[in-house]
Design a protein around this motif. Structure first.
Motif, PDB file in Angstrom:
ATOM      1  N   ILE A 153      48.033 -18.384  39.148  1.00 17.12           N
ATOM      2  CA  ILE A 153      47.411 -18.374  37.667  1.00 17.12           C
ATOM      3  C   ILE A 153      46.106 -17.498  37.765  1.00 17.12           C
ATOM      4  O   ILE A 153      45.661 -17.034  36.809  1.00 17.12           O
ATOM      5  CB  ILE A 153      47.032 -19.728  37.081  1.00 17.12           C
ATOM      6  CG1 ILE A 153      46.812 -19.558  35.498  1.00 17.12           C
ATOM      7  CG2 ILE A 153      46.133 -20.445  37.639  1.00 17.12           C
ATOM      8  CD1 ILE A 153      47.528 -20.448  34.814  1.00 17.12           C
ATOM      9  N   LEU A 154      45.656 -17.385  39.055  1.00 18.92           N
ATOM     10  CA  LEU A 154      44.419 -16.525  39.323  1.00 18.92           C
ATOM     11  C   LEU A 154      44.710 -15.351  39.516  1.00 18.92           C
ATOM     12  O   LEU A 154      43.591 -14.329  39.751  1.00 18.92           O
ATOM     13  CB  LEU A 154      43.537 -17.184  40.472  1.00 18.92           C
ATOM     14  CG  LEU A 154      42.938 -18.659  39.727  1.00 18.92           C
ATOM     15  CD1 LEU A 154      42.246 -19.168  41.083  1.00 18.92           C
ATOM     16  CD2 LEU A 154      41.857 -18.611  38.654  1.00 18.92           C
ATOM     17  N   GLY A 155      46.016 -14.860  39.600  1.00 19.79           N
ATOM     18  CA  GLY A 155      46.156 -13.409  39.903  1.00 19.79           C
ATOM     19  C   GLY A 155      46.160 -13.191  41.332  1.00 19.79           C
ATOM     20  O   GLY A 155      46.015 -12.179  41.712  1.00 19.79           O
ATOM     21  N   GLN A 156      46.391 -14.176  42.237  1.00 16.91           N
ATOM     22  CA  GLN A 156      46.262 -13.706  43.680  1.00 16.91           C
ATOM     23  C   GLN A 156      47.749 -14.291  44.320  1.00 16.91           C
ATOM     24  O   GLN A 156      48.361 -15.011  43.705  1.00 16.91           O
ATOM     25  CB  GLN A 156      45.124 -14.493  44.168  1.00 16.91           C
ATOM     26  CG  GLN A 156      43.862 -13.811  43.976  1.00 16.91           C
ATOM     27  CD  GLN A 156      42.678 -14.663  44.344  1.00 16.91           C
ATOM     28  OE1 GLN A 156      42.853 -15.576  44.343  1.00 16.91           O
ATOM     29  NE2 GLN A 156      41.714 -13.928  44.535  1.00 16.91           N
ATOM     30  N   GLY A 157      47.927 -13.592  45.454  1.00 20.69           N
ATOM     31  CA  GLY A 157      48.981 -14.000  46.294  1.00 20.69           C
ATOM     32  C   GLY A 157      50.151 -12.991  46.152  1.00 20.69           C
ATOM     33  O   GLY A 157      50.993 -12.962  47.177  1.00 20.69           O
ATOM     34  N   GLY A 158      50.329 -12.342  45.215  1.00 17.25           N
ATOM     35  CA  GLY A 158      51.624 -11.637  44.970  1.00 17.25           C
ATOM     36  C   GLY A 158      51.242 -10.141  44.610  1.00 17.25           C
ATOM     37  O   GLY A 158      50.102  -9.408  44.950  1.00 17.25           O
ATOM     38  N   ILE A 159      52.235  -9.545  44.132  1.00 16.96           N
ATOM     39  CA  ILE A 159      52.213  -8.097  44.007  1.00 16.96           C
ATOM     40  C   ILE A 159      51.590  -7.766  42.491  1.00 16.96           C
ATOM     41  O   ILE A 159      51.737  -6.537  41.822  1.00 16.96           O
ATOM     42  CB  ILE A 159      53.201  -7.120  44.393  1.00 16.96           C
ATOM     43  CG1 ILE A 159      54.423  -7.602  43.671  1.00 16.96           C
ATOM     44  CG2 ILE A 159      53.297  -7.107  45.825  1.00 16.96           C
ATOM     45  CD1 ILE A 159      55.504  -6.426  43.995  1.00 16.96           C
ATOM     46  N   GLY A 160      51.769  -8.773  41.332  1.00 17.28           N
ATOM     47  CA  GLY A 160      51.393  -8.554  40.161  1.00 17.28           C
ATOM     48  C   GLY A 160      52.576  -7.480  39.544  1.00 17.28           C
ATOM     49  O   GLY A 160      53.767  -7.867  39.537  1.00 17.28           O
TER      50      GLY A 160
END
Lengths: 301, 314
Positions: free
Chosen positions: A152-159
């Protein structure tokens, strides 16, 4: 400014005859037009040539090798690139129309406090070159929350990287189109909206059913501009796509042209011709409206 | 004028048609609410995808961020480093050179063609389409076509030269001709838009003034200098601004045709930004470059404005 006045008679009171000046004008314009068209002719001629014919300079192909087009399609997945470009163009255009007509209408017709300042805001944004925001835009698109494995914070993946969202949304709804839409809505008399209000139509109904049908030329102009921009887009797709299956046509062409030593020119020119054709056809059909739109953007700031 | 009319009209007509003032206030409130709802998507979109990135670009330029998690504030380090970086300096030089050559030439040629098309001539649609054709075509397609035209072995450029007995050139692979070869394509491609804008503007030049000047015995050139040129002022500036932004953005052309080579002969700013950001992963340096580019664009626009003012005062 209508296209009628654009094409109509203009300067000079004497009737045009075959004066030396006229002849010179036609000669100059024709040479100019020839210089503009020749590269395209050269492209088409090359697309029909055989490998032997392109090894040495020659003007005309000995025979028209139509199967160059077929073979080009088999060498690179041009059909898929084509479909991807089409998808991006349609998506961006629909998104742009939805966002920019609503905003343009609100700026032009609704009594919002500070609408003048908001208009200046959009005009200012229109001047921001895309390259300036390239890097942060990439980071933002990469960190869209809850997409592409992001938390939910926009981290970890490639969006939105490598996704249709990323290809379509950030480049849609350019401020230019909000501004353009606003210019057209302003020119429609307020009395129409008043009448509709008296008849009990709501604000959104007035926007959608009364005003918007009246700005069709603006909608066409916006469509043509946006389709052209989307179809010709290169840098953004180059940055955010990694899989060949998402790539648009321009990227496919560029990859095809990557190594100058190994380029199969007839195939590349056949692919380029296929990529170019839709825009040319669109321009020929939309020419008058397009020119009209340009005139409006340029002058009536 | 029209703005003030628009502002008073709802209130006035509401008073006339629907007497109670309470209703008219309610009506305005509902209009304002609708207005914000309709504006919201555009504001949200531009905020996220333009305003924040602009602010972020400036901020990043003072850091050593490189896609990882850790980064630190480095002050003006990126900027001072850039001015010692040979690739950047080459890119800067080439971009300015490109702009200084391409902008005036393309503006002058476009104006000349637009004046030619602004006569009573036949086949206007054909000419207009011909000059506009390169503009509607994707730059990548343009670049591949010209790549083939400039092909040293069997390209059109050398084929054409050989008709007149000239020696073949190496065009894009020769350091002396690489950048000029790109400039030719840039000018060629950008004419269409400018011609159409000039054409539209020429319609607005007062015909009365032109005719009275003609009656006073003014020559063609005098009419141009004294009537047409001043009348084009605002449009000149619009064309100038879009040309500056456009030429500084040149990328596709270079990327496909030369990749910046030979050496760094055709490296331009955006190409260097791209390489710094996505190949060297030096985002701080790339951002500093974009900020420098932004300042350069502003400076060019300011310079254009000054020139224009001086021109008007003459």
């Amino acid at each position: 400014m209508t296209s009628a006045t654009l094409t109509g008679p203009i300067v000079g009171t004497k009737p045009p005859g075959l004066r030396p000046g006229r002849v010179l004008l036609y000669v100059a314009l024709s040479i100019g037009a020839l210089l503009m068209i020749t590269p395209f002719l050269w492209m088409v001629l090359t697309a029909f040539k055989s490998d032997l014919e392109i090894a040495k300079f020659s003007w005309l192909p000995g025979e028209l090798r139509w199967h160059n087009f077929v073979e080009a399609m088999q060498t690179a997945p041009f059909l898929r690139y084509f479909r991807n470009s089409l998808f991006i163009a349609v998506g961006e255009t629909a998104f742009t129309l939805a966002v920019c007509t609503t905003a343009g209408y609100a700026l032009a017709k609704l009594p919002i406090r500070g609408s003048k300042a908001l208009l200046s805001y959009f005009i200012l944004l229109l001047l921001v070159p895309f390259q300036i925001i390239l890097v942060p835009l990439f980071l933002i698109v990469k960190s869209i929350p809850l997409f592409g494995g992001n938390n939910i914070l926009g981290q970890g993946g490639i969006g939105w990287l490598n996704s249709w969202w990323g290809l379509i949304i950030p480049l849609g709804a350019a401020p230019l189109f909000t501004f353009l839409a606003r210019q057209f809505y302003v020119s429609i008399p307020n009395e129409l909206a008043q009448a509709a209000r008296v008849d009990g139509l709501g604000e959104f109904g007035i926007f959608w059913r009364i005003m918007t049908p009246l700005v069709k030329p603006a909608l066409i102009t916006i469509c043509v501009f946006q389709i052209e921009a989307a179809w010709n887009g290169f840098l953004w797709p180059l940055m955010i796509t990694t899989s060949d299956s998402m790539r648009p046509l321009q990227l496919g062409l560029a990859i095809f042209a990557q190594n100058p030593a190994e380029i199969q020119w007839p195939y590349l020119m056949a692919g380029t011709a296929l990529a170019t054709l839709p825009m040319i056809v669109m321009f020929v059909f939309a020419q008058k409206r397009f020119v009209e739109g340009m005139a409006n953007v340029g002058i009536k700031g | 004028m029209s703005a003030t009319l628009e502002q008073v009209t709802p209130a006035v007509s509401a008073k006339r048609s629907v007497p109670p003032a309470k209703d008219s206030r309610k009506l305005i409130r509902s209009q304002v609410r609708a207005g914000w709802v309709l504006l919201a998507p555009a504001l949200l979109h531009s905020g996220i995808f333009i305003v924040i990135p602009v602010i972020a670009a400036i901020t990043l330029s003072f850091t050593d961020y490189s896609f990882g998690d850790s980064w630190s504030w480095v002050g003006f380090q990126n900027y001072t480093d850039l001015f010692r970086d040979q690739d950047f300096l080459a890119a800067l030089k080439n971009t300015i050179l490109y702009a200084v050559v391409v902008i005036p030439l393309s503006m002058a040629i476009s104006l000349a063609v637009a004046m030619g098309l602004n006569q009573k001539i036949k086949a206007i649609g054909f000419f207009r389409t011909a000059f506009y054709l390169p503009t509607v075509t994707a730059t990548v397609a343009i670049a591949t076509i010209w790549l083939w035209i400039y092909n040293p072995g069997s390209g059109l450029a050398n084929g054409f030269l050989s008709l007149f007995g000239f020696a073949p050139g190496r065009w894009l692979s020769d350091p002396n001709t690489a950048l000029p070869s790109l400039m030719v394509v840039g000018i060629w491609q950008g004419l269409g838009t400018k011609i159409i804008i000039y054409l539209a503007a020429l319609q607005g030049v007062s015909r009365d003034l032109l005719e009275s000047a003609a009656l006073d015995g003014a020559s063609r050139w005098q009419k141009f200098v004294n009537v047409t040129w001043p009348a084009l002022g605002p449009v000149q500036f619009f064309v100038l601004v879009t040309s500056i932004v456009g030429t500084f953005q040149v990328f596709d052309l270079v990327y496909v045709m030369t990749k910046g080579g030979p050496g760094t002969e055709t490296t331009v700013l955006v190409l260097d930004i791209y390489q710094n950001a996505f190949q060297a992963l030096r985002l701080g340096a790339a951002s500093a470059e974009t900020v420098i580019m932004m300042i350069l664009i502003a400076a060019f626009i300011g310079l254009g404005r000054l020139l224009q003012k001086a021109d008007v005062n003459d």
